[in-house]
Scaffold this active site. Structure first.
Site, PDB file in Angstrom:
ATOM      1  N   ASP A  44      -7.940  22.922  48.069  1.00  0.00           N
ATOM      2  CA  ASP A  44      -7.550  21.500  48.104  1.00  0.00           C
ATOM      3  C   ASP A  44      -7.179  20.911  46.749  1.00  0.00           C
ATOM      4  O   ASP A  44      -6.561  19.857  46.689  1.00  0.00           O
ATOM      5  CB  ASP A  44      -8.677  20.652  48.712  1.00  0.00           C
ATOM      6  CG  ASP A  44      -8.778  20.847  50.216  1.00  0.00           C
ATOM      7  OD1 ASP A  44      -8.122  21.779  50.725  1.00  0.00           O
ATOM      8  OD2 ASP A  44      -9.505  20.091  50.868  1.00  0.00           O
ATOM      9  N   ARG A  69      -4.217   9.109  62.804  1.00  0.00           N
ATOM     10  CA  ARG A  69      -3.472  10.326  62.464  1.00  0.00           C
ATOM     11  C   ARG A  69      -4.256  11.607  62.777  1.00  0.00           C
ATOM     12  O   ARG A  69      -3.828  12.709  62.453  1.00  0.00           O
ATOM     13  CB  ARG A  69      -3.029  10.301  61.011  1.00  0.00           C
ATOM     14  CG  ARG A  69      -4.146  10.498  60.034  1.00  0.00           C
ATOM     15  CD  ARG A  69      -3.616  11.033  58.735  1.00  0.00           C
ATOM     16  NE  ARG A  69      -3.024   9.989  57.894  1.00  0.00           N
ATOM     17  CZ  ARG A  69      -2.750  10.161  56.618  1.00  0.00           C
ATOM     18  NH1 ARG A  69      -2.998  11.312  56.066  1.00  0.00           N
ATOM     19  NH2 ARG A  69      -2.251   9.194  55.899  1.00  0.00           N
ATOM     20  N   CYS A  96     -20.521  10.566  53.340  1.00  0.00           N
ATOM     21  CA  CYS A  96     -20.896  11.793  54.052  1.00  0.00           C
ATOM     22  C   CYS A  96     -21.831  11.467  55.219  1.00  0.00           C
ATOM     23  O   CYS A  96     -23.036  11.290  55.031  1.00  0.00           O
ATOM     24  CB  CYS A  96     -21.567  12.781  53.093  1.00  0.00           C
ATOM     25  SG  CYS A  96     -22.078  14.305  53.910  1.00  0.00           S
ATOM     26  N   ARG A 143      -5.034  21.373  53.919  1.00  0.00           N
ATOM     27  CA  ARG A 143      -6.421  21.023  53.604  1.00  0.00           C
ATOM     28  C   ARG A 143      -7.435  21.464  54.673  1.00  0.00           C
ATOM     29  O   ARG A 143      -8.289  20.702  55.114  1.00  0.00           O
ATOM     30  CB  ARG A 143      -6.523  19.515  53.347  1.00  0.00           C
ATOM     31  CG  ARG A 143      -5.769  19.087  52.137  1.00  0.00           C
ATOM     32  CD  ARG A 143      -5.637  17.594  52.053  1.00  0.00           C
ATOM     33  NE  ARG A 143      -4.865  17.091  53.159  1.00  0.00           N
ATOM     34  CZ  ARG A 143      -4.674  15.822  53.431  1.00  0.00           C
ATOM     35  NH1 ARG A 143      -5.218  14.914  52.655  1.00  0.00           N
ATOM     36  NH2 ARG A 143      -3.962  15.433  54.460  1.00  0.00           N
ATOM     37  N   VAL A 180      -9.633  27.240  56.478  1.00  0.00           N
ATOM     38  CA  VAL A 180      -8.944  28.529  56.631  1.00  0.00           C
ATOM     39  C   VAL A 180      -7.729  28.627  55.699  1.00  0.00           C
ATOM     40  O   VAL A 180      -7.460  29.702  55.141  1.00  0.00           O
ATOM     41  CB  VAL A 180      -8.579  28.798  58.114  1.00  0.00           C
ATOM     42  CG1 VAL A 180      -7.683  27.719  58.678  1.00  0.00           C
ATOM     43  CG2 VAL A 180      -7.923  30.149  58.272  1.00  0.00           C
ATOM     44  N   CYS A 221     -24.618  14.036  55.709  1.00  0.00           N
ATOM     45  CA  CYS A 221     -25.730  13.980  54.741  1.00  0.00           C
ATOM     46  C   CYS A 221     -26.613  12.760  54.998  1.00  0.00           C
ATOM     47  O   CYS A 221     -27.827  12.839  54.871  1.00  0.00           O
ATOM     48  CB  CYS A 221     -25.219  13.838  53.312  1.00  0.00           C
ATOM     49  SG  CYS A 221     -23.933  14.972  52.878  1.00  0.00           S
ATOM     50  N   ASP A 222     -26.009  11.639  55.293  1.00  0.00           N
ATOM     51  CA  ASP A 222     -26.757  10.384  55.261  1.00  0.00           C
ATOM     52  C   ASP A 222     -27.038   9.785  56.642  1.00  0.00           C
ATOM     53  O   ASP A 222     -27.880   8.895  56.766  1.00  0.00           O
ATOM     54  CB  ASP A 222     -25.994   9.357  54.408  1.00  0.00           C
ATOM     55  CG  ASP A 222     -25.774   9.882  52.990  1.00  0.00           C
ATOM     56  OD1 ASP A 222     -26.560  10.742  52.558  1.00  0.00           O
ATOM     57  OD2 ASP A 222     -24.823   9.445  52.329  1.00  0.00           O
TER      58      ASP A 222
HETATM   59  P1  NDP Z   1      -6.676  12.217  55.779  1.00  0.00           P
HETATM   60  O1  NDP Z   1      -6.005  12.073  54.463  1.00  0.00           O
HETATM   61  O2  NDP Z   1      -6.048  13.058  56.840  1.00  0.00           O
HETATM   62  O3  NDP Z   1      -6.857  10.779  56.433  1.00  0.00           O
HETATM   63  C1  NDP Z   1      -7.312   9.699  55.678  1.00  0.00           C
HETATM   64  C2  NDP Z   1      -7.371   8.468  56.569  1.00  0.00           C
HETATM   65  O4  NDP Z   1      -7.909   7.401  55.802  1.00  0.00           O
HETATM   66  C3  NDP Z   1      -5.994   8.027  57.086  1.00  0.00           C
HETATM   67  O5  NDP Z   1      -6.127   7.528  58.393  1.00  0.00           O
HETATM   68  C4  NDP Z   1      -5.627   6.904  56.115  1.00  0.00           C
HETATM   69  O6  NDP Z   1      -4.855   5.882  56.688  1.00  0.00           O
HETATM   70  C5  NDP Z   1      -6.997   6.311  55.812  1.00  0.00           C
HETATM   71  N1  NDP Z   1      -7.030   5.673  54.514  1.00  0.00           N
HETATM   72  C6  NDP Z   1      -6.647   6.175  53.317  1.00  0.00           C
HETATM   73  N2  NDP Z   1      -6.838   5.278  52.344  1.00  0.00           N
HETATM   74  C7  NDP Z   1      -7.360   4.175  52.957  1.00  0.00           C
HETATM   75  C8  NDP Z   1      -7.751   2.909  52.477  1.00  0.00           C
HETATM   76  N3  NDP Z   1      -7.665   2.593  51.212  1.00  0.00           N
HETATM   77  N4  NDP Z   1      -8.217   2.008  53.388  1.00  0.00           N
HETATM   78  C9  NDP Z   1      -8.316   2.335  54.690  1.00  0.00           C
HETATM   79  N5  NDP Z   1      -7.954   3.526  55.206  1.00  0.00           N
HETATM   80  C10 NDP Z   1      -7.474   4.437  54.347  1.00  0.00           C
HETATM   81  O7  NDP Z   1      -8.161  12.689  55.424  1.00  0.00           O
HETATM   82  P2  NDP Z   1      -9.262  13.407  56.317  1.00  0.00           P
HETATM   83  O8  NDP Z   1     -10.452  13.501  55.438  1.00  0.00           O
HETATM   84  O9  NDP Z   1      -9.430  12.771  57.627  1.00  0.00           O
HETATM   85  O10 NDP Z   1      -8.680  14.871  56.554  1.00  0.00           O
HETATM   86  C11 NDP Z   1      -8.377  15.723  55.435  1.00  0.00           C
HETATM   87  C12 NDP Z   1      -7.922  17.083  55.956  1.00  0.00           C
HETATM   88  O11 NDP Z   1      -9.028  17.754  56.555  1.00  0.00           O
HETATM   89  C13 NDP Z   1      -6.855  16.959  57.036  1.00  0.00           C
HETATM   90  O12 NDP Z   1      -5.937  17.993  56.857  1.00  0.00           O
HETATM   91  C14 NDP Z   1      -7.626  17.148  58.315  1.00  0.00           C
HETATM   92  O13 NDP Z   1      -6.827  17.704  59.353  1.00  0.00           O
HETATM   93  C15 NDP Z   1      -8.725  18.098  57.890  1.00  0.00           C
HETATM   94  N6  NDP Z   1      -9.923  17.941  58.748  1.00  0.00           N
HETATM   95  C16 NDP Z   1      -9.999  18.716  59.864  1.00  0.00           C
HETATM   96  C17 NDP Z   1     -11.077  18.589  60.715  1.00  0.00           C
HETATM   97  C18 NDP Z   1     -11.122  19.450  61.931  1.00  0.00           C
HETATM   98  O14 NDP Z   1     -10.185  20.182  62.178  1.00  0.00           O
HETATM   99  N7  NDP Z   1     -12.159  19.392  62.730  1.00  0.00           N
HETATM  100  C19 NDP Z   1     -12.168  17.646  60.447  1.00  0.00           C
HETATM  101  C20 NDP Z   1     -11.970  16.851  59.260  1.00  0.00           C
HETATM  102  C21 NDP Z   1     -10.877  17.008  58.453  1.00  0.00           C
HETATM  103  P3  NDP Z   1      -3.285   6.091  57.051  1.00  0.00           P
HETATM  104  O15 NDP Z   1      -3.277   6.988  58.248  1.00  0.00           O
HETATM  105  O16 NDP Z   1      -2.849   4.701  57.310  1.00  0.00           O
HETATM  106  O17 NDP Z   1      -2.689   6.700  55.832  1.00  0.00           O
END
Ligand code: NDP
Length: 448
Positions: free
Chosen positions: A249, A135, A87, A256, A259, A90-91
């Site tokens: 979620d 992504r 986080c 996720r 909204v 937080c940190d």
């Molecule tokens: P996501 O699941 O979207 O992304 C996770 C990321 O971590 C991916 O890039 C994935 O890689 C990577 N990953 C997963 N496992 C590993 C691993 N073991 N080692 C290294 N990398 C890894 O999670 P988020 O928390 O980013 O987002 C969750 C949801 O929240 C999404 O729907 C997002 O749109 C939303 N969100 C929206 C925001 C906004 O609108 N402002 C802000 C934050 C989140 P890979 O791509 O290769 O799978």
């Protein structure tokens, strides 16, 4: 948050706080407690809480969300909350992360958002992406690309967190983390390993649905591939258990968003209402205190001060959150239990003969808000006994205090007695954990 309809920008914790007040205004009874077990084997269903009794329910909505994933790499366990964090908000304000190099792992919206956020404090932020694409949304990718303090490393896997020798004593900020071992692919496709220096490692690699408490609920709740609770059909809040619904979620692997979670909460609530009407189950069930024996076998303590463990008694104490003004030489009163700021901390650290509970928080930190009613309720239990002094420290304002206390993130709670540190509790714990430490001081079990 910039994508909540109708509001240009609001912090997540503020939105949550507004929702809470709105729900209370319309008669919802909020209980801040852990659900330790569910019994769905027969109706009415039973919800066992840690401290607030057992709730009987004809119908349930499970909306327990998801928790940040961990990498499971060597060094992670030892350095968790001591250099590694899930986080940034937080940190990131912790003194150990100021003006040093930090790293964020992940390539989604969270990773990009956190990398940009951390540039407020860090000298440089390395964004470590395991694949060859980000992504995240275009807006967030643009923000990362346009920030000169962020360096993106594509096709980079973090394989070890490095602490130990040299960490924390080189004048670079005192973090126990000294770097990470990374594996990268070069142009020929060969894999190379190297060490990247960074004093903080922030995870943003997605989330795991919070379903552990469903184990032992007496029925099988199906899960999908990502571990989300499966529903009768895609997008429906209805599970395969009659009267049990899901929202947010814990059941959503695709959108996720706050909204969409709120929308699914509304769908689940309407579904419950219809389901209750169909079954003719409109009446309110009484709460019970049964099940306390089984809690004891799970090591869950009951409140020491409450003779009643009904849901309503916990609710009234948990909603009585305390708002604090920072103490000054003029306002400080040692006889009071609740205090805030470094003046009070210094006075009480040297002069208090009670258990001194210090809570370190930072602005905008969601878990800090989550902890507030939990810890307030525990302190309130000891207020009349004169056993406790409580001080709240905002680590973004009182950096030197947090640094001296070795605080690496928020929320952190430290309990002192007669100038000795009794225990440090990082993150949000159950009430029983805080009571255990306070009771240990009272019993004279811990003296330094
Ligand atoms: P996501 O699941 O979207 O992304 C996770 C990321 O971590 C991916 O890039 C994935 O890689 C990577 N990953 C997963 N496992 C590993 C691993 N073991 N080692 C290294 N990398 C890894 O999670 P988020 O928390 O980013 O987002 C969750 C949801 O929240 C999404 O729907 C997002 O749109 C939303 N969100 C929206 C925001 C906004 O609108 N402002 C802000 C934050 C989140 P890979 O791509 O290769 O799978």
């Amino acid at each position: 948050m910039e994508n909540w309809p109708g509001i240009a920008s609001i912090t997540g914790p503020d939105l949550m706080s507004n929702m809470r007040s709105q729900a209370e205004q319309w008669g919802a009874q909020l209980i801040t407690d852990d659900c330790v077990r569910l019994d769905l084997s027969s109706a009415p269903y039973r919800v066992y809480s840690a401290n607030s009794g057992t709730l009987l329910a004809h119908s349930l909505i499970i909306a327990t969300g998801a928790s940040a994933k961990r990498l499971g790499i060597p060094g992670e366990h030892d350095l968790w909350s001591r250099g590694i964090s899930a986080c940034a908000i937080c940190d990131g304000t912790a003194p150990v992360f100021q003006g040093v190099d930090l790293a964020v792992v992940g390539g989604g919206d969270s990773a990009c958002e956190e990398a940009v956020y951390l540039t407020k404090y860090a000298k440089k932020v390395h964004l470590l992406v395991r694949g060859d694409t980000l992504r995240a949304s275009k807006t967030l990718i643009d923000r990362v690309n346009n920030n000169p303090k962020v360096q993106i490393h594509m096709e980079t896997a973090v394989i070890e967190a490095l602490g130990g020798a040299g960490a924390g004593d080189d004048g670079m900020g005192g973090s126990p983390l000294r770097g990470v071992r990374i594996r990268q692919s070069n142009e020929k496709g060969e894999r190379t390993e190297s060490e990247l220096k960074c004093r903080g490692l922030f995870y943003a690699i997605g989330h795991t649905p919070n379903t552990k408490f469903l184990q032992g609920c007496g029925v099988r709740l199906d899960k999908d591939k990502g571990g989300q609770v499966a529903t009768k059909s895609k997008g429906s809040p209805e599970t395969h258990i009659d009267g049990v619904f899901v929202a947010g979620d814990v059941a959503d692997s695709e959108f996720r968003q706050a909204v969409t979670a709120a929308g699914s909460g509304c769908q689940a609530a309407i579904s419950v209402e219809r389901w209750l009407a169909e079954k003719g189950l409109g009446e309110q069930l009484p709460t019970t205190t049964e099940g306390n024996e089984s809690w004891k076998s799970q090591g869950v303590q009951k409140s020491p001060s409450s003779s009643s463990s009904t849901i309503s008694s916990a609710s009234s104490s948990s909603s009585g959150s305390v708002t604090l003004e920072v103490d000054t030489e003029e306002t400080f009163d040692e006889d009071k239990t609740y205090h805030a700021g470094q003046y009070a901390l210094r006075k009480l650290y040297h002069g208090s003969n009670r258990a001194l509970v210090v809570k370190y928080v930072s602005p905008g930190c969601g878990p800090c808000r989550q902890l507030k009613p939990i810890l307030d309720a525990v302190i309130e239990e000891y207020m009349n006994s004169g056993m406790v002094h409580y001080v709240e420290i905002d680590i973004s304002k009182d950096q030197e205090v947090a640094e001296a206390a070795g605080v690496t993130g928020s929320p952190t709670v430290q309990v002192f007695f007669e100038k000795g540190l009794v225990e440090t509790l990082r993150g949000v714990k159950m009430k029983s954990e805080y009571r255990r430490v306070i009771e240990s001081v009272a019993a004279g079990a811990v003296r330094n």
